[in-house]
Design an enzyme around this catalytic site. Structure first.
Site, PDB file in Angstrom:
ATOM      1  N   ASP A  51      33.202  49.058  -1.702  1.00  0.00           N
ATOM      2  CA  ASP A  51      34.189  47.982  -1.600  1.00  0.00           C
ATOM      3  C   ASP A  51      35.530  48.394  -2.206  1.00  0.00           C
ATOM      4  OD1 ASP A  51      32.389  46.249  -0.351  1.00  0.00           O
ATOM      5  OD2 ASP A  51      31.672  45.444  -2.246  1.00  0.00           O
ATOM      6  N   LYS A  52      35.475  49.165  -3.283  1.00  0.00           N
ATOM      7  CA  LYS A  52      36.714  49.611  -3.912  1.00  0.00           C
ATOM      8  C   LYS A  52      37.404  50.700  -3.098  1.00  0.00           C
ATOM      9  CE  LYS A  52      37.659  46.887  -6.543  1.00  0.00           C
ATOM     10  NZ  LYS A  52      38.980  46.294  -6.423  1.00  0.00           N
ATOM     11  N   ASP A 101      26.116  52.254   1.330  1.00  0.00           N
ATOM     12  CA  ASP A 101      26.323  50.826   1.581  1.00  0.00           C
ATOM     13  C   ASP A 101      27.710  50.646   2.192  1.00  0.00           C
ATOM     14  OD1 ASP A 101      25.927  48.108   1.625  1.00  0.00           O
ATOM     15  OD2 ASP A 101      26.208  47.806  -0.530  1.00  0.00           O
ATOM     16  N   ALA A 102      27.834  49.739   3.144  1.00  0.00           N
ATOM     17  CA  ALA A 102      29.142  49.480   3.746  1.00  0.00           C
ATOM     18  C   ALA A 102      30.074  48.831   2.736  1.00  0.00           C
ATOM     19  CB  ALA A 102      28.985  48.580   4.971  1.00  0.00           C
ATOM     20  N   HIS A 147      33.066  53.039  -5.528  1.00  0.00           N
ATOM     21  CA  HIS A 147      32.220  51.993  -4.940  1.00  0.00           C
ATOM     22  C   HIS A 147      32.756  51.682  -3.546  1.00  0.00           C
ATOM     23  CE1 HIS A 147      30.654  47.961  -4.155  1.00  0.00           C
ATOM     24  NE2 HIS A 147      29.714  48.217  -5.050  1.00  0.00           N
ATOM     25  N   PHE A 166      20.051  58.095  -8.052  1.00  0.00           N
ATOM     26  CA  PHE A 166      21.242  57.531  -7.409  1.00  0.00           C
ATOM     27  C   PHE A 166      22.049  58.694  -6.841  1.00  0.00           C
ATOM     28  CE2 PHE A 166      25.013  54.359  -8.210  1.00  0.00           C
ATOM     29  CZ  PHE A 166      25.313  54.393  -6.861  1.00  0.00           C
ATOM     30  N   LYS A 190      52.101  36.829   0.419  1.00  0.00           N
ATOM     31  CA  LYS A 190      50.819  36.124   0.362  1.00  0.00           C
ATOM     32  C   LYS A 190      50.583  35.656  -1.071  1.00  0.00           C
ATOM     33  CE  LYS A 190      50.205  38.265   4.433  1.00  0.00           C
ATOM     34  NZ  LYS A 190      51.293  39.009   5.107  1.00  0.00           N
ATOM     35  N   GLU A 230      42.823  44.850   6.477  1.00  0.00           N
ATOM     36  CA  GLU A 230      41.422  44.870   6.061  1.00  0.00           C
ATOM     37  C   GLU A 230      40.823  46.226   6.399  1.00  0.00           C
ATOM     38  OE1 GLU A 230      40.524  42.314   4.434  1.00  0.00           O
ATOM     39  OE2 GLU A 230      42.055  40.876   5.064  1.00  0.00           O
ATOM     40  N   LYS A 238      28.662  51.714 -11.239  1.00  0.00           N
ATOM     41  CA  LYS A 238      28.821  50.328 -11.663  1.00  0.00           C
ATOM     42  C   LYS A 238      28.527  50.245 -13.158  1.00  0.00           C
ATOM     43  CE  LYS A 238      27.438  47.020  -8.862  1.00  0.00           C
ATOM     44  NZ  LYS A 238      26.576  46.133  -8.030  1.00  0.00           N
ATOM     45  N   ARG A 265      35.875  42.159  -1.501  1.00  0.00           N
ATOM     46  CA  ARG A 265      34.565  41.649  -1.912  1.00  0.00           C
ATOM     47  C   ARG A 265      34.327  41.738  -3.417  1.00  0.00           C
ATOM     48  NH1 ARG A 265      29.744  43.290   2.193  1.00  0.00           N
ATOM     49  NH2 ARG A 265      30.131  45.383   1.336  1.00  0.00           N
ATOM     50  N   LYS A 266      35.290  42.237  -4.169  1.00  0.00           N
ATOM     51  CA  LYS A 266      35.108  42.371  -5.619  1.00  0.00           C
ATOM     52  C   LYS A 266      36.189  41.589  -6.366  1.00  0.00           C
ATOM     53  CE  LYS A 266      31.366  44.793  -5.792  1.00  0.00           C
ATOM     54  NZ  LYS A 266      30.893  44.235  -4.505  1.00  0.00           N
ATOM     55  N   ASP A 280      48.090  34.342  -2.389  1.00  0.00           N
ATOM     56  CA  ASP A 280      46.819  34.772  -2.956  1.00  0.00           C
ATOM     57  C   ASP A 280      47.039  35.871  -3.978  1.00  0.00           C
ATOM     58  OD1 ASP A 280      45.031  33.122  -1.662  1.00  0.00           O
ATOM     59  OD2 ASP A 280      44.663  34.497  -0.005  1.00  0.00           O
ATOM     60  N   GLU A 284      46.991  42.281  10.587  1.00  0.00           N
ATOM     61  CA  GLU A 284      48.276  41.939  11.180  1.00  0.00           C
ATOM     62  C   GLU A 284      49.409  42.499  10.352  1.00  0.00           C
ATOM     63  OE1 GLU A 284      48.179  37.633  11.448  1.00  0.00           O
ATOM     64  OE2 GLU A 284      47.532  37.809  13.528  1.00  0.00           O
ATOM     65  N   LYS A 289      47.251  42.871   0.999  1.00  0.00           N
ATOM     66  CA  LYS A 289      48.206  41.804   1.289  1.00  0.00           C
ATOM     67  C   LYS A 289      49.564  42.103   0.672  1.00  0.00           C
ATOM     68  CE  LYS A 289      44.508  38.347   1.360  1.00  0.00           C
ATOM     69  NZ  LYS A 289      43.934  37.146   0.720  1.00  0.00           N
TER      70      LYS A 289
END
Length: 405
Positions: A18-19, A253-254, A16, A245, A284, A44, A177, A259-260, A286, A57, A280
């Site tokens: 995003d992955k 798709d970008a 995918h 598909f 961090k 990123e 998916k 995002r997941k 997060d 960074e 990260k």
């Protein structure tokens, strides 16, 4: 808690878009941590048709100096790492090919203002890399102590990826998916009411005998992954419901890092603080605090102290001690939640050196290149092995039992 309901979670494959971005970002984290265990990384990734862009960074010995000058050979290592990730995932398509894609590296030195809040000094411990809230969760729905809907969604796609790479299902392409809907009765999974799988495929697998072959294959994977008693004649399957598909991945798709986050965590069965993990380094919170709260919640459930456990923790940037710790066992606990909070603080202090960023990082051994594996099929519910997934260990069970007795 409701005891009878329908609940759904989704997952996405390693292909995918995003992955793909998450895996590239975490491969860069691993590369830099392999050079400097104390490297600071916020990487990123953007993926789109025949293009990968890095931004963020960084700071670290043997990587980049404060003026933005790369150490010898590092820029080429970064590009090789990016292309290697895409190749391993399996993208050799006209619209996204590991060898011919256009690559742009826009990483630059970490802000000195962020560094001064995070770095330890003579008069203070290492501070949190950002403010925020993080959640950990565990439940007894599966042996992995994960929400069943998400656990099965992950495992369907993981199996399909393995079959694609081995050649057993060579008609599959990397992007896919899944989605699993379960009916719960008495608070426990009782039946699968709907299964959704959309998978990128080779040309021609959208009609006739080839389409039937793909559909039968997916049904077979589902039958292998889900417990037999959950699948019934009333289970509804939606396999490639749009029909075709063929165009997928970053060409279709970008993709962007982070995002997941619900796929990465608990599939919607628990709260999420909002921060992504991939790209990260472990200063961090997060990332590291979400890992430690999962670790603690999993050990609470593994100890039999609750059937479900949610833990929240909060930090301020540059401040080492957490601002709050909250435990909710959703009326399934064998001891009061307030007592569990005190027990968790005591056990964390003894076993980890506390819930400061340094305590979490050193207690769980997070300053190692262990993150690429986390970036597909979930950060939680995975097998702890060697240095990998240390937050999935259940080695606090006895200490928690003793602290609550």
């Amino acid at each position: 808690m409701r005891s009878d309901f329908l609940f759904t979670s989704e997952s996405v494959s390693e292909g995918h878009p995003d992955k793909v971005s998450d895996q590239i970002s975490d491969a860069i984290v691993d590369l830099f941590l392999s050079k400097d265990p104390h490297a600071r990384v916020a990487c990123e990734t953007l993926t789109t048709t025949q293009k990968v862009v890095l931004a963020g960074e960084i700071r670290g010995e043997g990587i980049m100096d404060t003026e933005g000058n790369w150490a010898p050979g590092v820029e080429q290592e970064i590009e090789d790492t990016v292309r290697g990730v895409v190749r391993e995932i399996g993208y050799e398509q006209d619209g996204f090919h590991w060898e011919t894609l256009d690559f742009s590296n826009n990483l630059h030195p970490q802000s000195a203002h962020i560094a001064q809040g995070v770095d330890a000094g003579a008069d203070k411990d290492e501070g949190a890399g950002d403010q925020g809230i993080m959640f950990g969760f565990a439940c007894d729905e599966t042996p992995d102590l994960m929400p069943a809907t998400l656990d099965y969604s992950h495992k369907i796609l993981e199996r399909m990826a393995a079959d694609r790479k081995s050649g057993k299902a060579a008609f599959l392409e990397p992007d896919a998916k899944s989605q699993v809907t379960l009916r719960f009765a008495g608070g426990k999974p009782a039946a699968a009411t709907a299964i959704v799988v959309s998978t990128q495929h080779a040309k021609g697998y959208d009609e006739g005998a080839k389409e039937a072959e793909l559909h039968n294959y997916v049904r077979g994977v589902v039958a292998d992954v889900l417990p037999r008693e959950l699948l019934t004649n009333e289970t509804v399957y939606h396999i490639n419901p749009t029909g075709s598909f063929e165009i997928g991945g970053p060409d279709g798709d970008a993709g962007l890092t982070g995002r997941k986050i619900i796929v990465d965590t608990y599939g919607g069965a628990a709260p999420h603080g909002g921060g992504a993990f991939s790209g990260k380094d472990p200063t961090k919170v997060d990332r590291s605090a979400a890992y430690v709260t999962r670790y603690l919640a999993k050990n609470v459930v593994a100890a039999g102290l609750a059937r479900r456990c949610t833990i929240q923790i909060a930090y301020a940037i540059g401040v080492s001690q957490p601002l709050s710790l909250y435990v909710d066992t959703h009326s399934t606990g064998t001891v009061a939640d307030e007592k569990l909070e005190e027990a968790i603080k005591a056990v964390a202090a003894e076993k980890l050196g506390g819930l400061t960023p340094r305590g979490i990082r050193e207690g769980l051994g997070l300053n190692k290149p262990i993150y690429r594996k986390t970036a597909a099929y979930g950060h939680f519910g995975r097998k702890a092995s060697g240095d990998d997934f240390p937050w999935e260990k259940t080695d606090l069970v006895d200490a928690l039992k003793a602290a609550t007795s």
